[in-house]
Design a protein around this motif. Structure first.
Motif, PDB file in Angstrom:
ATOM      1  N   SER A  88      14.260   7.098  26.719  1.00  8.38           N
ATOM      2  CA  SER A  88      13.634   6.434  25.914  1.00  8.38           C
ATOM      3  C   SER A  88      12.676   5.038  26.208  1.00  8.38           C
ATOM      4  O   SER A  88      13.293   4.323  27.047  1.00  8.38           O
ATOM      5  CB  SER A  88      14.554   5.743  24.788  1.00  8.38           C
ATOM      6  OG  SER A  88      14.070   5.334  23.758  1.00  8.38           O
ATOM      7  N   LYS A  92       7.063   9.086  27.061  1.00  3.94           N
ATOM      8  CA  LYS A  92       6.709  10.380  27.002  1.00  3.94           C
ATOM      9  C   LYS A  92       5.616  10.590  25.697  1.00  3.94           C
ATOM     10  O   LYS A  92       4.972  11.528  25.884  1.00  3.94           O
ATOM     11  CB  LYS A  92       8.421  10.928  26.296  1.00  3.94           C
ATOM     12  CG  LYS A  92       9.425  10.890  27.369  1.00  3.94           C
ATOM     13  CD  LYS A  92      10.813  11.662  26.885  1.00  3.94           C
ATOM     14  CE  LYS A  92      11.281  11.064  25.447  1.00  3.94           C
ATOM     15  NZ  LYS A  92      11.891   9.477  25.680  1.00  3.94           N
ATOM     16  N   ASP A 116      11.427  12.307  18.247  1.00  5.12           N
ATOM     17  CA  ASP A 116      11.434  11.492  17.162  1.00  5.12           C
ATOM     18  C   ASP A 116      11.097  12.161  15.823  1.00  5.12           C
ATOM     19  O   ASP A 116      11.582  12.093  14.702  1.00  5.12           O
ATOM     20  CB  ASP A 116      10.705  10.159  17.556  1.00  5.12           C
ATOM     21  CG  ASP A 116      11.725   8.951  17.532  1.00  5.12           C
ATOM     22  OD1 ASP A 116      12.585   9.139  17.130  1.00  5.12           O
ATOM     23  OD2 ASP A 116      10.935   7.953  17.980  1.00  5.12           O
ATOM     24  N   ARG A 119      12.981  14.993  14.193  1.00  5.74           N
ATOM     25  CA  ARG A 119      14.328  14.453  13.705  1.00  5.74           C
ATOM     26  C   ARG A 119      14.078  13.940  12.141  1.00  5.74           C
ATOM     27  O   ARG A 119      14.905  13.711  11.707  1.00  5.74           O
ATOM     28  CB  ARG A 119      14.933  13.362  14.576  1.00  5.74           C
ATOM     29  CG  ARG A 119      15.545  13.834  15.928  1.00  5.74           C
ATOM     30  CD  ARG A 119      16.237  12.899  16.671  1.00  5.74           C
ATOM     31  NE  ARG A 119      17.023  13.523  17.843  1.00  5.74           N
ATOM     32  CZ  ARG A 119      18.302  13.686  17.615  1.00  5.74           C
ATOM     33  NH1 ARG A 119      19.040  13.423  16.776  1.00  5.74           N
ATOM     34  NH2 ARG A 119      18.801  14.149  18.791  1.00  5.74           N
ATOM     35  N   PHE A 128      23.398  12.225  17.623  1.00  3.11           N
ATOM     36  CA  PHE A 128      23.208  12.170  19.174  1.00  3.11           C
ATOM     37  C   PHE A 128      24.448  12.640  20.113  1.00  3.11           C
ATOM     38  O   PHE A 128      24.645  12.163  21.052  1.00  3.11           O
ATOM     39  CB  PHE A 128      22.830  10.584  19.556  1.00  3.11           C
ATOM     40  CG  PHE A 128      21.213  10.467  18.986  1.00  3.11           C
ATOM     41  CD1 PHE A 128      20.065  10.818  19.703  1.00  3.11           C
ATOM     42  CD2 PHE A 128      20.990   9.902  17.585  1.00  3.11           C
ATOM     43  CE1 PHE A 128      18.866  10.701  19.408  1.00  3.11           C
ATOM     44  CE2 PHE A 128      19.585   9.742  17.161  1.00  3.11           C
ATOM     45  CZ  PHE A 128      18.614  10.246  18.070  1.00  3.11           C
ATOM     46  N   ARG A 133      22.902  16.972  20.400  1.00  2.00           N
ATOM     47  CA  ARG A 133      21.673  16.992  21.361  1.00  2.00           C
ATOM     48  C   ARG A 133      21.162  18.307  21.891  1.00  2.00           C
ATOM     49  O   ARG A 133      20.208  18.529  22.244  1.00  2.00           O
ATOM     50  CB  ARG A 133      21.703  15.838  22.526  1.00  2.00           C
ATOM     51  CG  ARG A 133      21.725  14.404  22.018  1.00  2.00           C
ATOM     52  CD  ARG A 133      21.876  13.573  23.159  1.00  2.00           C
ATOM     53  NE  ARG A 133      22.245  12.247  23.003  1.00  2.00           N
ATOM     54  CZ  ARG A 133      21.554  11.148  23.221  1.00  2.00           C
ATOM     55  NH1 ARG A 133      20.384  11.313  23.559  1.00  2.00           N
ATOM     56  NH2 ARG A 133      22.121  10.038  23.153  1.00  2.00           N
ATOM     57  N   ASN A 136      19.491  20.424  19.327  1.00  2.00           N
ATOM     58  CA  ASN A 136      18.144  19.791  19.097  1.00  2.00           C
ATOM     59  C   ASN A 136      17.362  20.278  20.038  1.00  2.00           C
ATOM     60  O   ASN A 136      16.230  21.049  19.746  1.00  2.00           O
ATOM     61  CB  ASN A 136      18.290  18.120  19.398  1.00  2.00           C
ATOM     62  CG  ASN A 136      17.142  17.505  19.185  1.00  2.00           C
ATOM     63  OD1 ASN A 136      16.313  17.897  18.207  1.00  2.00           O
ATOM     64  ND2 ASN A 136      16.986  16.557  19.927  1.00  2.00           N
ATOM     65  N   ILE A 159      13.836  13.400  24.815  1.00  3.95           N
ATOM     66  CA  ILE A 159      14.680  12.625  25.975  1.00  3.95           C
ATOM     67  C   ILE A 159      15.220  13.812  26.811  1.00  3.95           C
ATOM     68  O   ILE A 159      15.363  13.775  27.747  1.00  3.95           O
ATOM     69  CB  ILE A 159      15.789  11.842  25.575  1.00  3.95           C
ATOM     70  CG1 ILE A 159      15.056  10.548  24.861  1.00  3.95           C
ATOM     71  CG2 ILE A 159      16.615  11.189  26.551  1.00  3.95           C
ATOM     72  CD1 ILE A 159      16.238   9.515  24.200  1.00  3.95           C
ATOM     73  N   SER A 160      15.831  14.728  26.019  1.00  5.07           N
ATOM     74  CA  SER A 160      16.346  15.687  26.486  1.00  5.07           C
ATOM     75  C   SER A 160      17.212  15.622  27.669  1.00  5.07           C
ATOM     76  O   SER A 160      16.892  16.165  28.828  1.00  5.07           O
ATOM     77  CB  SER A 160      15.613  17.046  26.798  1.00  5.07           C
ATOM     78  OG  SER A 160      14.330  16.546  27.384  1.00  5.07           O
ATOM     79  N   LYS A 196      10.797  -0.283  20.193  1.00  5.43           N
ATOM     80  CA  LYS A 196      11.507   0.005  18.893  1.00  5.43           C
ATOM     81  C   LYS A 196      12.666  -0.914  18.815  1.00  5.43           C
ATOM     82  O   LYS A 196      13.524  -0.885  17.898  1.00  5.43           O
ATOM     83  CB  LYS A 196      12.041   1.590  18.913  1.00  5.43           C
ATOM     84  CG  LYS A 196      11.000   2.465  19.064  1.00  5.43           C
ATOM     85  CD  LYS A 196      11.399   3.808  19.170  1.00  5.43           C
ATOM     86  CE  LYS A 196      10.308   5.070  19.502  1.00  5.43           C
ATOM     87  NZ  LYS A 196      10.959   6.098  20.002  1.00  5.43           N
ATOM     88  N   LEU A 198      15.551  -0.871  20.206  1.00  2.00           N
ATOM     89  CA  LEU A 198      16.658   0.009  20.158  1.00  2.00           C
ATOM     90  C   LEU A 198      17.704  -0.363  21.569  1.00  2.00           C
ATOM     91  O   LEU A 198      18.938  -0.337  21.226  1.00  2.00           O
ATOM     92  CB  LEU A 198      16.568   1.454  20.269  1.00  2.00           C
ATOM     93  CG  LEU A 198      15.718   2.163  19.050  1.00  2.00           C
ATOM     94  CD1 LEU A 198      15.763   3.477  19.209  1.00  2.00           C
ATOM     95  CD2 LEU A 198      16.456   1.837  17.707  1.00  2.00           C
ATOM     96  N   GLY A 209      26.438   5.280  22.249  1.00  5.97           N
ATOM     97  CA  GLY A 209      25.888   6.480  22.693  1.00  5.97           C
ATOM     98  C   GLY A 209      24.575   6.495  23.074  1.00  5.97           C
ATOM     99  O   GLY A 209      24.015   7.437  22.843  1.00  5.97           O
TER     100      GLY A 209
HETATM  101  N1  LIG Z   1      21.717   7.142  20.880  1.00  3.63           N
HETATM  102  C1  LIG Z   1      20.288   7.362  21.012  1.00  3.63           C
HETATM  103  N2  LIG Z   1      19.946   7.744  22.322  1.00  3.63           N
HETATM  104  C2  LIG Z   1      18.957   8.046  22.448  1.00  3.63           C
HETATM  105  N3  LIG Z   1      17.776   7.894  21.625  1.00  3.63           N
HETATM  106  C3  LIG Z   1      18.035   7.453  20.233  1.00  3.63           C
HETATM  107  C4  LIG Z   1      19.365   7.291  19.776  1.00  3.63           C
HETATM  108  N4  LIG Z   1      19.503   6.776  18.754  1.00  3.63           N
HETATM  109  C5  LIG Z   1      18.234   6.869  18.268  1.00  3.63           C
HETATM  110  N5  LIG Z   1      17.338   7.569  19.213  1.00  3.63           N
HETATM  111  C6  LIG Z   1      15.985   7.512  19.008  1.00  3.63           C
HETATM  112  O1  LIG Z   1      15.721   9.004  19.218  1.00  3.63           O
HETATM  113  C7  LIG Z   1      14.675   9.277  19.933  1.00  3.63           C
HETATM  114  C8  LIG Z   1      15.329  10.403  20.763  1.00  3.63           C
HETATM  115  O2  LIG Z   1      15.216  11.717  20.049  1.00  3.63           O
HETATM  116  P1  LIG Z   1      15.335  13.033  20.928  1.00  3.63           P
HETATM  117  O3  LIG Z   1      15.307  14.173  20.073  1.00  3.63           O
HETATM  118  O4  LIG Z   1      14.164  12.966  21.974  1.00  3.63           O
HETATM  119  O5  LIG Z   1      16.675  12.904  21.683  1.00  3.63           O
HETATM  120  S1  LIG Z   1      17.589  14.181  22.634  1.00  3.63           S
HETATM  121  O6  LIG Z   1      16.452  14.742  23.175  1.00  3.63           O
HETATM  122  O7  LIG Z   1      18.028  14.785  21.705  1.00  3.63           O
HETATM  123  O8  LIG Z   1      18.500  13.248  23.378  1.00  3.63           O
HETATM  124  C9  LIG Z   1      14.471   8.106  20.522  1.00  3.63           C
HETATM  125  O9  LIG Z   1      13.080   8.244  21.002  1.00  3.63           O
HETATM  126  P2  LIG Z   1      12.049   7.910  22.005  1.00  3.63           P
HETATM  127  O10 LIG Z   1      12.395   6.361  22.349  1.00  3.63           O
HETATM  128  O11 LIG Z   1      10.941   8.474  21.833  1.00  3.63           O
HETATM  129  O12 LIG Z   1      12.668   8.588  23.261  1.00  3.63           O
HETATM  130  C10 LIG Z   1      15.032   6.953  20.192  1.00  3.63           C
HETATM  131  O13 LIG Z   1      14.025   6.144  19.311  1.00  3.63           O
END
Ligand SMILES: Nc1ncnc2c1ncn2[C@@H]1O[C@H](COP(=O)(O)OS(=O)(=O)O)[C@@H](OP(=O)(O)O)[C@H]1O
Ligand SMILES: Nc1ncnc2c1ncn2[C@@H]1O[C@H](COP(=O)(O)OP(=O)(O)O)[C@@H](O)[C@H]1O
Length: 257
Positions: A88, A92, A116, A119, A128, A133, A136, A159-160, A196, A198, A209
């Motif tokens: 994150s 990407k 994002d 979802r 998550f 995942r 997803n 993120i995958s 964000k 986060l 997680g």
């Molecule tokens: N626990 C946790 N871990 C990682 N990311 C989190 C989590 N909770 C929410 N987010 C937000 O969700 C975005 C990632 O979604 P993805 O669908 O790419 O995740 S994954 O591939 O299923 O791991 C990710 O977006 P990006 O910052 O664009 O990567 C985050 O904004």
């Protein structure tokens, strides 16, 4: 030109009309007669293949007479999946948008599947946890496969975090049309960006997680393109998008031949 054919489904014994070209559904369908006397149509039959897939039983594969190659020819490009993986905040989504813009400027059709964003709809039932995942990534892999089959350059940015999930998506596609792009940016940079907020929440224990903090990220072992900092500086998005465009050009995806 609109052409009408009378088709007979001999298996069901029920004749029916189809006026929008040859819509041969995957039953045992025979071309019975043709209204236009100057058109020669050969008798064809399609094999009946019944299957069980997952929880679906008694299902059939329906082929369409307009194929991948015809769509690719129309678009003058080859369908493929550019799969962008990374932490994150690694950039990407920024790269995905920049790449889509560059391709558009070249007259090439692309579509971005952003983790994002998906979802918010298709994957809104998923969280998550590991299995969520995985599901997803599987769903997005299937959607990306359809976009590539449609002839588009599908850009998936998620993120995958798990190698096996990304490899499963690779395995869904024809050889060499899955292009894995690894945003190899240090966690410190992503955390410093924290677009964000986060990471701050994850460090404070308010998100459990979170990838890179208390959930794993498995870097690719054999990706097609790896993007990283140069002398401690992250290249601008346009430069990174340019690298991907060059790759696509070199591999012949931006033309139909
Ligand atoms: N626990 C946790 N871990 C990682 N990311 C989190 C989590 N909770 C929410 N987010 C937000 O969700 C975005 C990632 O979604 P993805 O669908 O790419 O995740 S994954 O591939 O299923 O791991 C990710 O977006 P990006 O910052 O664009 O990567 C985050 O904004
Ligand atoms: N190449 C780059 N150079 C500088 N900043 C970037 C670059 N790519 C992304 N950023 C910034 O980093 C933050 C996270 O980018 P984003 O594309 O949302 O990452 P991700 O989709 O991996 O979470 C954003 O504020 C964005 O503007």
């Amino acid at each position: 030109m609109s052409v009408s054919f009378q088709l007979e489904d001999r298996r069901m014994g029920s004749p029916f009309m189809d006026s929008a070209g040859l819509q041969l559904y995957a039953k045992r369908v025979y071309i019975h007669s043709c209204r236009k006397p100057n058109l020669q149509v050969t008798k064809r039959s399609l094999k009946l293949n019944m299957a069980t897939v997952g929880n679906s039983t008694n299902i059939f594969w329906h082929d369409c007479p307009v194929g991948r190659h015809e769509r690719q020819k129309l678009l003058d490009q080859k369908g493929c999946v550019v799969w962008i993986t990374g932490l994150s905040g690694s950039g990407k989504s920024t790269l995905a948008c920049s790449l889509s813009r560059e391709l558009h400027a070249k007259g090439k059709l692309s579509y971005v599947l952003d983790g994002d964003n998906l979802r918010h709809g298709l994957n809104k039932d998923l969280g998550f946890k590991v299995e969520d995942r995985t599901e997803n990534i599987r769903r997005v892999g299937e959607v990306a496969k359809l976009f590539a089959d449609a002839g588009l350059i599908c850009i998936a940015s998620l993120i995958s975090p798990y190698r096996k999930d990304r490899d499963a998506c690779r395995a869904m596609l024809p050889a060499s049309s899955f292009i894995e792009v690894y945003m190899n940016m240090p966690l410190e940079l992503c955390e410093e960006r924290d677009a964000k907020g986060l990471y701050k929440l994850a460090r404070a224990g308010k998100i459990k997680g979170f990838t890179g903090i208390d959930d794993p990220y498995e870097p690719p072992l054999n990706c097609e393109i790896e993007l990283s900092q140069q002398d401690g500086v992250c290249p601008p998005p346009g430069t990174m998008a340019g690298r991907v465009v060059t790759y696509l050009e070199e591999k012949g995806f931006l033309e139909y031949k």
